[in-house]
Design an enzyme around this catalytic site. Structure first.
Site, short mmCIF file in Angstrom:
data_model
loop_
_atom_site.label_atom_id
_atom_site.label_comp_id
_atom_site.label_asym_id
_atom_site.label_seq_id
_atom_site.Cartn_x
_atom_site.Cartn_y
_atom_site.Cartn_z
N GLY A 170 91.07 85.38 37.10
CA GLY A 170 90.03 86.15 36.43
C GLY A 170 88.99 85.23 35.82
O GLY A 170 88.68 84.17 36.39
N SER A 171 88.49 85.62 34.66
CA SER A 171 87.37 84.88 34.06
C SER A 171 87.86 83.61 33.38
O SER A 171 89.02 83.48 33.01
CB SER A 171 86.67 85.76 33.02
OG SER A 171 87.55 86.01 31.94
N ARG A 172 86.92 82.70 33.17
CA ARG A 172 87.24 81.45 32.48
C ARG A 172 87.66 81.73 31.03
O ARG A 172 88.62 81.17 30.53
CB ARG A 172 85.98 80.58 32.50
CG ARG A 172 86.15 79.19 31.95
CD ARG A 172 84.93 78.42 32.40
NE ARG A 172 84.88 77.09 31.87
CZ ARG A 172 84.09 76.14 32.37
NH1 ARG A 172 83.32 76.40 33.40
NH2 ARG A 172 84.06 74.94 31.87
N LYS B 68 100.94 92.75 34.10
CA LYS B 68 99.97 93.53 33.33
C LYS B 68 98.91 93.98 34.33
O LYS B 68 98.18 93.17 34.90
CB LYS B 68 99.33 92.71 32.21
CG LYS B 68 98.33 93.57 31.41
CD LYS B 68 97.27 92.72 30.81
CE LYS B 68 96.03 93.44 30.34
NZ LYS B 68 95.32 94.30 31.26
N GLU C 175 93.75 80.83 37.55
CA GLU C 175 92.67 80.52 38.48
C GLU C 175 91.43 81.16 37.90
O GLU C 175 91.40 82.37 37.67
CB GLU C 175 93.01 81.10 39.86
CG GLU C 175 92.03 80.67 40.92
CD GLU C 175 91.80 81.75 41.93
OE1 GLU C 175 92.78 82.30 42.46
OE2 GLU C 175 90.62 82.06 42.18
N GLY D 66 88.98 84.51 29.80
CA GLY D 66 90.30 85.14 29.77
C GLY D 66 91.40 84.13 30.04
O GLY D 66 92.41 84.08 29.32
N GLY D 67 91.20 83.30 31.06
CA GLY D 67 92.21 82.30 31.40
C GLY D 67 92.44 81.32 30.25
O GLY D 67 93.59 80.99 29.91
N CYS E 13 86.42 84.38 44.94
CA CYS E 13 86.43 83.17 44.11
C CYS E 13 85.97 81.96 44.90
O CYS E 13 85.62 80.93 44.33
CB CYS E 13 87.80 82.95 43.51
SG CYS E 13 89.14 83.57 44.49
N GLU F 236 79.51 79.84 36.76
CA GLU F 236 79.76 80.80 37.85
C GLU F 236 79.04 82.12 37.55
O GLU F 236 79.22 82.69 36.48
CB GLU F 236 81.28 81.05 37.95
CG GLU F 236 81.65 82.04 39.05
CD GLU F 236 83.14 82.42 39.01
OE1 GLU F 236 83.80 82.26 40.04
OE2 GLU F 236 83.63 82.87 37.95
P1 NAP Z 1 89.00 89.04 32.98
O1 NAP Z 1 88.04 89.61 32.01
O2 NAP Z 1 89.34 87.62 32.81
O3 NAP Z 1 90.33 89.93 32.89
C1 NAP Z 1 91.48 89.64 33.67
C2 NAP Z 1 92.72 90.06 32.90
O4 NAP Z 1 92.88 89.23 31.75
C3 NAP Z 1 92.65 91.48 32.36
O5 NAP Z 1 93.94 92.04 32.42
C4 NAP Z 1 92.24 91.29 30.94
O6 NAP Z 1 92.65 92.34 30.08
C5 NAP Z 1 92.91 89.99 30.57
N1 NAP Z 1 92.17 89.28 29.54
C6 NAP Z 1 90.86 88.93 29.57
N2 NAP Z 1 90.52 88.29 28.44
C7 NAP Z 1 91.63 88.22 27.68
C8 NAP Z 1 91.92 87.69 26.40
N3 NAP Z 1 90.98 87.07 25.65
N4 NAP Z 1 93.17 87.81 25.92
C9 NAP Z 1 94.13 88.42 26.65
N5 NAP Z 1 93.92 88.95 27.87
C10 NAP Z 1 92.69 88.86 28.38
O7 NAP Z 1 88.51 89.21 34.46
P2 NAP Z 1 87.92 90.48 35.22
O8 NAP Z 1 88.02 91.70 34.36
O9 NAP Z 1 88.57 90.54 36.50
O10 NAP Z 1 86.41 90.14 35.48
C11 NAP Z 1 85.53 89.65 34.49
C12 NAP Z 1 84.77 88.44 35.06
O11 NAP Z 1 85.71 87.45 35.49
C13 NAP Z 1 83.96 88.71 36.30
O12 NAP Z 1 82.70 89.23 36.03
C14 NAP Z 1 83.88 87.35 36.91
O13 NAP Z 1 82.84 86.64 36.28
C15 NAP Z 1 85.19 86.72 36.58
N6 NAP Z 1 86.15 86.75 37.70
C16 NAP Z 1 86.30 85.62 38.41
C17 NAP Z 1 87.20 85.60 39.45
C18 NAP Z 1 87.41 84.35 40.26
O14 NAP Z 1 88.22 84.37 41.15
N7 NAP Z 1 86.71 83.28 39.97
C19 NAP Z 1 87.94 86.71 39.80
C20 NAP Z 1 87.77 87.87 39.05
C21 NAP Z 1 86.87 87.86 38.00
P3 NAP Z 1 91.56 93.45 29.64
O15 NAP Z 1 91.31 94.24 30.87
O16 NAP Z 1 92.17 94.21 28.56
O17 NAP Z 1 90.37 92.67 29.18
#
Ligand code: NAP
Length: 527
Positions: free
Chosen positions: A241-243, A184, A265, A245-246, A302, A393
């Site tokens: 990605g985010s906590r 995805k 992660e 989302g994970g 990260c 974070e």
């Molecule tokens: P994200 O919001 O977690 O999204 C990553 C992926 O997961 C996207 O494809 C997203 O789809 C999907 N997703 C998120 N929430 C979901 C849910 N409830 N159900 C199903 N799929 C879901 O991460 P991001 O967009 O990369 O960044 C957002 C925040 O994540 C950042 O501001 C940062 O705080 C954190 N982040 C942390 C790290 C790390 O390594 N620690 C890395 C990247 C980001 P959609 O696009 O449709 O939402």
């Protein structure tokens, strides 16, 4: 190459039927063409059906053929040339040198997995030959190898558009294990994703593999992402990605009639411990290294050092003063996406409004959109221990110093930490004993422990662990970087009393793959 805005389902290109996303140039806010219409459940169904059809053929490809496939992907990515870097720059605001380096790392990663596949150690072949004369019971002939779990859903990460995205570490390790992959794409870099996705589909074709080995879908996480994770043909998930989302993906995977593993992660603040002698001897140099590591890439790593722990006193005061001076000089850097910028601003505001933390210094204010202003905060151990929100974070160039009154407070603060990707120790000889007492705690928390270095930058190699206890990852037994990442997508199968002709090549009596087996309790020194 003309970007189409279409999904790649096997060798087919298909337009989505949901709301379109555009890549956004974070430096200008300009929307980039083409539009990428989101996919829906019907596209997930098509991709999963193809992946399932490909599984039994792909997982038994000879090791040399699978390795050649990974190498062909690397060649195809390199063959895209500047177009890939130009598009990634437009979609992320990252500089050319960073993206060129990331492309090199991505291709090196694919080649490293090719080497791993060829060597075959990951098959972990164990043979316990039959003992028909054994008393009181004879022993059967027992042979074990690892097989792939099945099709894997990979969620591209926003912060590494190449190395942790379409053909990044999750995809490379799953393909190496013999799992078809459905990615995805992350909405932050759809064009980069299409270019890399097309490179993978060209490699699938060139290597004569079933088309369902790889698909690339666009669309919302809540629709396409959840449909993927809950499809019964998907057997594992890779995510960075985010906590939130994970955790959403973990919950969806656990709620299935057949739960599956999610290797997510998520969040880590990567504590750095400054021990007394090191701080006394080189506070200025430590401050320089810290600020460089904190602000690298606008802190969008990260492994960025979001927490510093040290004993209060004049040496720490010197470190804080030097770090503050350096932070104030830091120019603002464009962040990857408006979403990441907004999340960073919200995280910094929470810290700024928290009476338990004080601002030490802030960097220069941005002059353009989505620019990250570096921030350094300070608190004391009792406040840190009393307020769990201080270890949230704030993804970007923000860090918190925790000053402790005693060794015992350092121990308490360390014990109080959540799971981490890394923990760093800055020490001199006189600090060794104090460091030794903290190691058991740090080992329980972190995936990688560093001495006298900085955590940003993750080597892709055999010994790397990019993992750690929750919430750094959802499964502390695994790594998402390095060749051990392949183990996430395997499971053991034992074959009892099989005739040789029916055994897979890895387990045949004459060992045609020349693997170093665990034979009757002894590791073979050579095949
Ligand atoms: P994200 O919001 O977690 O999204 C990553 C992926 O997961 C996207 O494809 C997203 O789809 C999907 N997703 C998120 N929430 C979901 C849910 N409830 N159900 C199903 N799929 C879901 O991460 P991001 O967009 O990369 O960044 C957002 C925040 O994540 C950042 O501001 C940062 O705080 C954190 N982040 C942390 C790290 C790390 O390594 N620690 C890395 C990247 C980001 P959609 O696009 O449709 O939402």
């Amino acid at each position: 190459m003309t970007l189409t805005g279409h999904m790649l389902i096997g060798q087919q290109t298909l337009a989505g039927n949901r709301e379109a996303i555009h890549g956004i140039n974070p430096a200008t806010h300009a929307a980039l063409e083409p539009a990428y219409a989101g996919g829906s459940a019907e596209h997930v169904e098509q991709a999963c059906a193809l992946a399932w059809a490909a599984l039994d053929v792909y997982r038994e490809t000879p090791l040399s053929a699978r390795a050649a496939f990974l190498e062909t992907i690397a060649q195809e990515i390199e063959a895209i040339g500047d177009e890939l870097i130009d598009r990634a720059m437009a979609e992320t605001g990252l500089p050319r040198a960073r993206l060129s380096g990331e492309r090199g790392r991505t291709c090196q990663q694919l080649r490293m997995f090719a080497r791993t596949v060829r060597a075959g150690e990951w098959l972990d072949v164990r043979v316990d030959p039959a003992q028909p004369q054994r008393q009181p019971m004879p022993r059967s002939d027992l042979r074990q190898r690892q097989i792939p779990l099945g099709p894997v859903a990979v969620f591209g990460a926003s912060n590494f558009p190449l190395a942790f995205s379409v053909a990044g570490g999750d995809t490379a390790s799953a393909l190496a294990a013999g799992c078809p992959v459905i990615v995805k794409a992350h909405g932050a870099h759809p064009g980069t994703s299409e270019l890399v996705g097309r490179a993978v589909t060209r490699a699938v074709k060139a290597c004569g593999l079933p088309e369902g080995v790889f698909s690339l879908l666009y669309g919302s996480g809540r629709e396409v992402g959840i449909a993927l994770v809950t499809d019964p043909r998907i057997k594992a998930v890779g995510f960075t990605g985010s906590r939130s989302g994970g955790l959403a993906l973990c919950q969806a995977a656990q709620a299935r009639p057949e739960p599956i593993p999610v290797y997510a992660e998520m969040s880590s603040i990567n504590p750095v411990l400054l021990f007394p002698a090191a701080l006394q001897n080189r506070a200025e140099a430590l401050a320089q290294g810290f600020v460089a590591s904190l602000t690298l890439g606008a802190g969008q790593f990260c492994t960025n050092p979001g927490l510093v722990i040290a004993q209060q006193g004049p040496a720490l005061d010197s470190f804080v003063a030097a770090a503050a001076r350096l932070i104030k000089d830091c120019s603002a850097q464009t962040m990857l996406t408006p979403g990441i910028f907004n999340a960073y601003e919200a995280g910094v505001s929470l810290l700024a409004e928290n009476a338990r933390a004080q601002v030490v210094a802030a960097g220069q204010i941005g002059t353009g959109p989505n620019q990250c202003q570096a921030h350094l905060f300070i608190t004391n151990a009792s406040d840190f221990l009393a307020d769990h929100t201080l270890q949230a974070e704030a993804f970007g160039a923000a860090s918190l110093i925790v000053q402790c009154a005693s060794d015992d407070e350092i121990r308490q603060v360390t014990e109080h930490l959540e799971g981490q990707l890394t923990a760093t120790l800055h020490l001199d000889d006189a600090d060794l004993e104090q460091a030794r007492t903290l190691l058991p705690t740090l080992e329980r928390k972190a995936g990688r422990l560093l001495v006298n270095g900085w955590p940003t930058g993750v080597e892709v190699c055999d010994a790397m662990v990019h993992g750690g206890a929750f919430p750094a990852t959802s499964d502390a037994r695994s790594t998402s970087v390095g060749t051990a990442a392949i183990l996430r997508f395997l499971r053991p199968v034992c074959y009892q009393d099989f005739p040789d002709s029916l055994l897979p090549a890895a387990l045949k009596h004459d060992n045609p793959l020349q693997l170093r087996r665990l034979l009757d309790g002894q590791r073979e020194t050579q095949a």
